[in-house]
Design an enzyme around this catalytic site. Structure first.
Site, short mmCIF file in Angstrom:
data_model
loop_
_atom_site.label_atom_id
_atom_site.label_comp_id
_atom_site.label_asym_id
_atom_site.label_seq_id
_atom_site.Cartn_x
_atom_site.Cartn_y
_atom_site.Cartn_z
N THR A 16 0.83 -1.20 0.00
CA THR A 16 0.00 0.00 0.00
C THR A 16 0.87 1.26 0.00
O THR A 16 0.55 2.25 -0.63
CB THR A 16 -0.92 0.03 1.24
OG1 THR A 16 -1.57 -1.22 1.39
CG2 THR A 16 -1.96 1.12 1.14
N HIS A 115 3.49 3.97 10.42
CA HIS A 115 2.87 3.72 11.73
C HIS A 115 3.30 2.38 12.32
O HIS A 115 2.88 2.04 13.42
CB HIS A 115 1.35 3.75 11.58
CG HIS A 115 0.86 2.71 10.61
ND1 HIS A 115 1.00 2.84 9.25
CD2 HIS A 115 0.28 1.52 10.81
CE1 HIS A 115 0.50 1.77 8.66
NE2 HIS A 115 0.06 0.96 9.57
N ASP A 278 1.80 10.11 13.48
CA ASP A 278 2.40 8.78 13.46
C ASP A 278 3.91 8.85 13.22
O ASP A 278 4.50 9.94 13.18
CB ASP A 278 1.72 7.89 12.41
CG ASP A 278 2.09 8.28 10.98
OD1 ASP A 278 2.39 9.46 10.75
OD2 ASP A 278 2.07 7.40 10.11
N ARG A 283 0.07 10.89 9.48
CA ARG A 283 -1.27 10.64 10.05
C ARG A 283 -1.56 11.59 11.19
O ARG A 283 -0.63 12.12 11.80
CB ARG A 283 -1.35 9.22 10.60
CG ARG A 283 -1.19 8.16 9.56
CD ARG A 283 -1.44 6.80 10.19
NE ARG A 283 -1.35 5.77 9.16
CZ ARG A 283 -1.92 4.59 9.24
NH1 ARG A 283 -2.62 4.27 10.32
NH2 ARG A 283 -1.81 3.73 8.26
N THR A 346 -7.63 2.34 -1.46
CA THR A 346 -6.81 2.66 -0.28
C THR A 346 -5.37 2.97 -0.68
O THR A 346 -4.79 2.28 -1.52
CB THR A 346 -6.83 1.45 0.68
OG1 THR A 346 -8.17 1.30 1.16
CG2 THR A 346 -5.89 1.64 1.84
N GLU A 365 -8.28 9.62 4.23
CA GLU A 365 -8.54 8.21 4.43
C GLU A 365 -9.00 7.98 5.87
O GLU A 365 -8.64 8.75 6.77
CB GLU A 365 -7.28 7.40 4.19
CG GLU A 365 -6.78 7.44 2.77
CD GLU A 365 -5.69 6.39 2.55
OE1 GLU A 365 -6.03 5.29 2.10
OE2 GLU A 365 -4.53 6.68 2.86
N LYS A 378 -0.28 12.68 2.62
CA LYS A 378 -1.10 13.10 3.73
C LYS A 378 -0.20 13.80 4.73
O LYS A 378 1.01 13.60 4.73
CB LYS A 378 -1.86 11.93 4.35
CG LYS A 378 -1.02 10.73 4.77
CD LYS A 378 -1.96 9.60 5.17
CE LYS A 378 -1.21 8.40 5.75
NZ LYS A 378 -0.86 7.40 4.74
#
Ligand code: VG1
Ligand code: CO
Length: 543
Positions: A16, A115, A278, A283, A346, A365, A378
């Site tokens: 991902t 993360h 994170d 995040r 995703t 997300e 992000k």
């Protein structure tokens, strides 16, 4: 230059978000080198890399520094004109994206498993970002993977370790190595978007916040921006020193892993606002006093207020986007704003094309990721500054802002249930079995409503027409409820099943989330045959 013979590893297909493995596995001879060479081979152009800049940095986890040294030697041997390296090997993921964009680099190598926990016995990772500053799209990661399968050698050079701890520039062969302040470019981008003097006034007025950097990369960024520039009192940032093992914690900003912060926000002396980021800083977790904002609501609320509360968006939004499992709250805001909302698979890499084509301005997300077209990643601290701007402008509390939003739009009651530590083969078989059943589910009554549509999500990129299939099973109900199931693509051990539950109610948002979602939870477990196939009745983590 030295050419080193090697043999391919067959497991270097990025997931991902880049290639993630156990740290020790990454440290085996040739493993990192093979992947880096595969990236360079995938990018190779006839004129070479002499005119190109490569950005290098990471989240400071164990092996970050050694990996930077390896990459410098290989980048020189592969003929790069210039390397921009964050001091100490540090660059948060959004900062790396900003550096790539502002210095017109060819791309960047980011050392992070995000993360995932860090340390010799935890996880390490690397990913390649392209010239727009965003994660390489699937066509590029696939090319990297194909290159990794046919490697016979890689190029490196002999040189003692470089000094990466002082800002300076030096020439190594034909390659200029520039050690940069990791905070500068990122801070400039934030200053261009937000009204820093209005935010400073908020703190002057006695507003109190706690920012938990989780002993990861955002510590220095948050100290600089929140404390030094905005004047938040010293101590606003906790766990602000990046540690190679993140202090043994799981640097995932959710209510389970950010326990210390959650405790502070529910104490009798709670501050007004709490936030966390994170491992690599992309995040964010947003908390009010005794109040949790779901990432889906946070995205919707930022989209709702951006034009009025944040100078960088005063011209309005071109559009919005969310990953498929993310709650549909932002869709309703986009509709009210009269702009389109895109639904992507995703992973942040799917937002890049939309932002480059100016089809969307903000995106997010459910996994605590929110961002905009200011970079192509992000951005955790950006989300925090967005919330501070909303709170400063409206004068409301976090809870009041969220409740106003629900009163206006209704609420997507939402949870993600993770079933971690599953054996890969039976977990894959379980998802495959449900995929086979999807076609027969239409019209079936379950969980107090009826299934109106079930499919395996497939995405056609509206900009380049590329198709990404098998992106998650989704079961849609005629009352707007949804169950989504997919297997994680960021883990390094076994399999993790993610089950996403959403029920939309046009109420004031006051119901208990777990109670609203229980029928969907039971239905998901039954459809997957979770107990029969894997012996699991309860998720390991609920976010
Ligand atoms: C998870 C999240 C996904 C996110 C990805 C990278 O992926 O679900 O939304 O983009 O992590 O985030 P998966 O495949 O495990 O569900 V991070 O902060 O690691 O860059
Ligand atoms: Co991350």
């Amino acid at each position: 230059m030295r050419t080193i013979q090697t043999t391919p590893f067959t497991d270097q297909r990025p997931g991902t978000s880049g290639l993630r493995k156990k740290t020790r596995y990454f440290m085996q001879p040739h493993y990192l080198e093979n992947f880096v060479q595969a990236v360079f081979n995938a990018l190779r152009k006839p004129e070479g890399f002499g005119g190109d800049t490569l950005v290098v940095g990471g989240d400071g986890r164990y092996h970050n520094r050694a990996a930077v040294q390896t990459i410098i030697r290989m980048a020189e041997a592969n003929g790069f004109g210039r390397l921009l390296i964050g001091k100490g090997g540090i660059l948060s993921t959004p900062a790396a994206s900003a550096v790539i964009r502002r210095h017109r680099a060819l791309g960047g190598l980011i050392l992070s498993a995000s993360h995932n926990p860090g340390g010799l016995d935890a996880d390490f990772g690397i990913k390649y970002n392209v010239s727009n500053g965003g994660p390489a799209p699937e066509a590029v990661t696939e090319r990297i993977y194909q290159e990794s399968l046919k490697l016979t050698n890689y190029s490196t050079s002999e040189h003692p370790d470089f000094n990466i701890d002082e800002e300076h520039s030096e020439l190594f062969g034909e390659t200029e190595i520039v050690i940069i302040d990791p905070l500068v470019d990122y801070t400039s981008v934030m200053e261009a978007l937000f009204d820093f003097s209005a935010l400073a006034k908020l703190f002057q007025g006695g507003f109190r916040m706690v920012f938990d950097a989780m002993s990861a990369v955002t510590g220095p960024y948050a100290q600089h921006i929140l404390e030094a520039l905005l004047g938040a009192p010293a101590g606003t940032v906790i766990n602000g020193t990046p540690l190679e093992d993140f202090g043994g914690h799981h640097p995932d900003p959710n209510q389970v892993h950010a326990k210390e912060l959650v405790g502070k926000l529910s104490s009798s002396d709670a501050p007004d606002f709490g936030a966390a980021c994170d491992g690599d800083g992309d995040r964010n977790l947003i908390l009010g006093r005794n109040f949790f904002v779901t990432p889906g609501d946070s995205l919707a609320i930022i989209a709702e207020h951006a034009q009025i509360c944040i100078p960088g968006y005063s011209a309005g939004l071109a559009g919005a986007a969310r990953s498929m499992p993310t709650s549909t709250a932002v869709d309703r805001v986009a509709a009210a704003l009269g702009v389109k909302c895109y639904e992507t698979p995703t992973g942040w890499k799917f937002f890049g094309n939309l932002m480059d084509a100016n089809l969307c301005t903000v995106c997010g997300e459910e996994s605590f990721g929110t961002g905009s077209n200011h970079v192509r990643e992000k951005d955790g601290l950006w989300a925090v500054l967005c919330w501070l701007s909303v709170l400063a402008k409206t004068g409301k509390s976090v809870e009041e802002v969220a409740k106003d939003h629900w009163r206006r739009f209704g609420r997507s009651y939402y949870q993600r249930h993770d079933y971690e530590g599953l054996e890969t083969a039976p977990a894959t078989a379980m998802v495959d079995a449900l995929r086979e059943k999807l076609a027969t589910l239409n019209g079936v009554a379950i969980a107090g409503s009826r299934i109106s549509h079930a499919d395996d999500f497939s995405y056609t990129d509206p900009v380049d027409g590329s198709v990404s299939s098998k992106q998650g099973l989704r079961i849609l109900f005629d009352d707007g409820s949804r169950i989504v199931c997919r297997l994680s693509g960021t883990g390094t051990e076994g399999a993790t099943l993610r089950v996403y539950l959403e029920r939309y109610l046009q109420d004031d948002g006051g119901k208990v989330v777990a109670e609203v979602l229980e029928p969907l939870n039971v239905a998901a477990q039954q459809l997957l045959e979770l107990r029969e196939r894997l012996g699991r009745e309860e998720p390991t983590v609920i976010t």
